[in-house]
Scaffold this active site. Structure first.
Site, short mmCIF file in Angstrom:
data_model
loop_
_atom_site.label_atom_id
_atom_site.label_comp_id
_atom_site.label_asym_id
_atom_site.label_seq_id
_atom_site.Cartn_x
_atom_site.Cartn_y
_atom_site.Cartn_z
N TYR A 73 0.86 -1.19 0.00
CA TYR A 73 0.00 0.00 0.00
C TYR A 73 0.89 1.23 0.00
O TYR A 73 1.56 1.53 0.99
CB TYR A 73 -0.92 -0.05 1.23
CG TYR A 73 -1.85 1.11 1.44
CD1 TYR A 73 -2.09 2.08 0.47
CD2 TYR A 73 -2.54 1.23 2.65
CE1 TYR A 73 -2.96 3.13 0.69
CE2 TYR A 73 -3.42 2.27 2.88
CZ TYR A 73 -3.62 3.22 1.91
OH TYR A 73 -4.48 4.26 2.14
N LYS A 129 -1.77 -1.53 -3.71
CA LYS A 129 -2.73 -0.43 -3.73
C LYS A 129 -1.92 0.83 -4.01
O LYS A 129 -1.14 1.28 -3.17
CB LYS A 129 -3.48 -0.32 -2.40
CG LYS A 129 -4.43 0.88 -2.34
CD LYS A 129 -5.12 1.00 -0.99
CE LYS A 129 -5.99 2.25 -0.96
NZ LYS A 129 -6.67 2.43 0.36
#
Length: 290
Positions: free
Chosen positions: A132, A160
């Site tokens: 992320y 992400k």
């Protein structure tokens, strides 16, 4: 492995405590409206102000309520590698289908430090892991070359990407090919990122408009690019409204206006200013959400 509309679900509070009943209701709201997976304890879930017991309780409640209907991806990132490993182990034991690991914040590791951090977690816990990257909140940008070094690890399955940069997302896709999936971390560029090869979005907007976000990703996968483009443009205004103040203040305010849960956030986050609340209310009325 994980694709489509993945909601970064809020953690509802009432009088300072996690509201377990409202959390279960929010899970049902998501599944009923076509959400493909749920992320508890991400940024939107205020993970940084949950204590350890609350964190694991939220993860367990979501897993229990979902009851295997969609994947649950637990937020288990930390600026301590040891803590991230412990949270990831506990999430796996609780039945999570994957974990979401934010880059370490505040201590600003080098790119080599990021490789060692994520490799240590991936080596320690055999569960699908999503990197992320959100430099606007962490103070460190994980470069595409760094992602490419991590992508071959069997337990690292996706990233992400929340820089807001189509160039960076494109560079990751070009460097990594099929070794790692890319997921949009910003609702306002989900469609263009999917056009570049992203597999979906970990969404804030889906908290209040789950069907619209699911319809967008479903249309894209079905090859109906015109419908996906239309939904992208139609939701742009409210996607941007979710960031008129620090996330998750706007989305929790919106859920409060919809009667879904309290708009309560934990300090140092605070209630939305009256001026911005009026703007958000007007936009929500435009979208017939209230």
């Amino acid at each position: 492995m994980f694709k489509g509309s993945i909601v970064a679900i809020v953690t509802p509070f009432t009088n300072g405590a996690v509201d377990q009943e409202k959390l279960r209701e929010l899970v049902e709201f998501q599944i009923t409206n076509g959400t493909d997976a749920i992320v508890p304890c991400g940024t939107t879930g205020e993970s940084s102000t949950l204590d350890y017991d609350e964190h694991m309780d939220v993860v367990k409640i979501v897993i229990e309520q979902v009851n295997k209907r969609v994947p649950v991806i637990a937020g288990t990132g930390s600026n301590s590698t040891a803590e991230a490993i412990e949270l990831s182990r506990k999430a796996k034991e609780a039945g999570a289908d994957g974990v979401l690991l934010v880059t370490p914040y505040y201590n600003k590791p080098t790119q080599e430090g990021l490789v060692r951090h994520y490799t240590a977690i991936a080596d320690a816990v055999a569960i699908p892991q999503i990197l992320y990257n959100v430099p606007g909140r962490t103070g460190v940008n994980m470069l595409p070359e760094t992602v490419a070094r991590l992508a071959p690890h069997k337990n690292i399955v996706a990233i992400k990407e929340a820089t807001g940069s189509l160039q960076q997302a494109s560079e990751i896709l070009a460097l990594c090919g099929d070794q790692i999936d890319v997921l949009s971390g910003d609702d306002f560029i989900t469609f263009p990122m999917m056009a570049c090869g992203a597999k979906g979005v970990i969404s804030v907007l889906a908290n209040i408009m789950p069907k619209a976000v699911a319809d967008l990703t479903d249309a894209f996968f079905a090859g109906d690019l015109e419908t996906a483009r239309r939904l992208h443009l139609n939701t742009l205004k409210i996607s941007n409204a979710m960031f008129i103040e620090s996330n998750p203040i706007p989305v929790k305010t919106a859920l409060g206006l919809m009667g879904k849960c309290s708009d309560e956030v934990r300090l140092p986050l605070c209630p939305m200013s009256e001026g911005n609340k009026a703007k958000l209310t007007a936009i929500m009325k435009e979208y017939q959400l209230i």
